[in-house]
Enzyme design. Structure first.
Site, PDB file in Angstrom:
ATOM      1  N   LYS A 186     -10.154  -0.001  -1.499  1.00 40.08           N
ATOM      2  CA  LYS A 186      -9.668  -0.667  -0.167  1.00 40.08           C
ATOM      3  C   LYS A 186     -10.215   0.366   1.204  1.00 40.08           C
ATOM      4  CE  LYS A 186      -6.337  -1.986   3.590  1.00 40.08           C
ATOM      5  NZ  LYS A 186      -5.173  -2.260   3.565  1.00 40.08           N
TER       6      LYS A 186
ATOM      7  N   LYS B  44      -6.957   2.817  -2.723  1.00 40.71           N
ATOM      8  CA  LYS B  44      -7.271   3.423  -1.047  1.00 40.71           C
ATOM      9  C   LYS B  44      -7.237   4.897  -0.419  1.00 40.71           C
ATOM     10  CE  LYS B  44      -5.149   1.706   3.444  1.00 40.71           C
ATOM     11  NZ  LYS B  44      -3.772   1.320   3.698  1.00 40.71           N
TER      12      LYS B  44
ATOM     13  N   ASP C 229       0.449  -1.324  -0.098  1.00 39.70           N
ATOM     14  CA  ASP C 229       0.466  -0.094  -0.406  1.00 39.70           C
ATOM     15  C   ASP C 229       0.841   1.496   0.319  1.00 39.70           C
ATOM     16  OD1 ASP C 229      -2.000  -2.178   0.534  1.00 39.70           O
ATOM     17  OD2 ASP C 229      -2.735  -1.196   2.189  1.00 39.70           O
TER      18      ASP C 229
END
Length: 230
Positions: free
Chosen positions: A191, A162, A99
């Site tokens: 996400k 995300k 990430d």
């Protein structure tokens, strides 16, 4: 939850959850506990700081638990070369997914480097058959900027977009998830992370279009779900 039998709801929810501990004060036993809990509750994976990737991989062993870590975390304005080095080291240490925090300052300045950086990060991850998620930090973006960010991420070849690091003034909001889902092609996942602490919040994010939930409250969410449907 439409189409999900209530008896299966805890398992359904657990399969979305990346069991996360990115606390600046965590210690080695917290990593071991995170992995043990992920196995016990059937969570999709664990998300740990870069320093602890190797330890987490050792604890996971042959269990089916995805190992996730972060790069450029939490502010995203480190140099691209630094992020690439972080990603490569994480891959060498055994991560499955990374990430990476994008460069909000470059994006808001309007320079093309934002997309170039994401494309470089995506290529490195994909060259090693790893998944890359980009944290756009929705707390700092207008709705129009969220739409633009999603297009930019998709064009750069990322796997997921995300919402948040959890270190900004606000975390995931279901309306932002819905906007992201609408703005991304089906091949790019969403996400939700940042401040997701309850069963209701987790379900709202999934209903809005989230494919993954990043949370440090996974056990509470699952146990609440169990109690609701006993």
């Amino acid at each position: 939850m439409t189409g999900v039998q209530t008896c299966a709801l805890p398992i359904y929810l657990a399969s979305y959850i990346e069991h996360t501990n990115l606390s600046p004060t965590l210690v080695i036993r917290d990593i071991d506990k995170l992995v043990e809990e992920a196995g016990n509750y059937g969570f999709f994976g664990v998300c740990v700081p870069p320093f602890w990737v190797k330890r987490a991989q050792r604890e996971i062993g042959k269990q089916k638990i995805a190992l996730i870590s972060v790069a450029g975390f939490p502010l995203g304005y480190s140099m691209t070369e630094t992020k690439l080095d972080e990603i490569k080291r994480a891959i060498d240490n055994g991560v499955d997914e990374i990430d990476v925090v994008w460069n909000v300052t470059a994006f808001k300045t309007g320079i093309p480097w934002t997309k170039i950086e994401l494309a470089k990060c995506s290529k490195l991850a994909h060259d090693h058959q790893k998944i890359i998620k980009v944290i756009i930090e929705t707390a700092y973006l207008s709705d129009q900027e969220i739409v633009e960010a999603c297009k930019l991420c998709a064009d750069a070849g990322v796997d997921f977009v995300k919402t948040s690091t959890g270190f900004a003034p606000a975390g995931a909001k279901s309306e932002h998830i819905a906007l992201m889902r609408k703005s991304l092609p089906p091949s790019v996942g969403v996400k939700a992370s940042g401040g997701i602490k309850t069963h209701e919040q987790a379900l709202a994010m999934i209903e809005a279009g989230a494919d993954r939930i990043g949370t440090s409250s996974g056990i509470k969410i699952i146990e609440t779900t169990h109690h609701r449907h006993e």
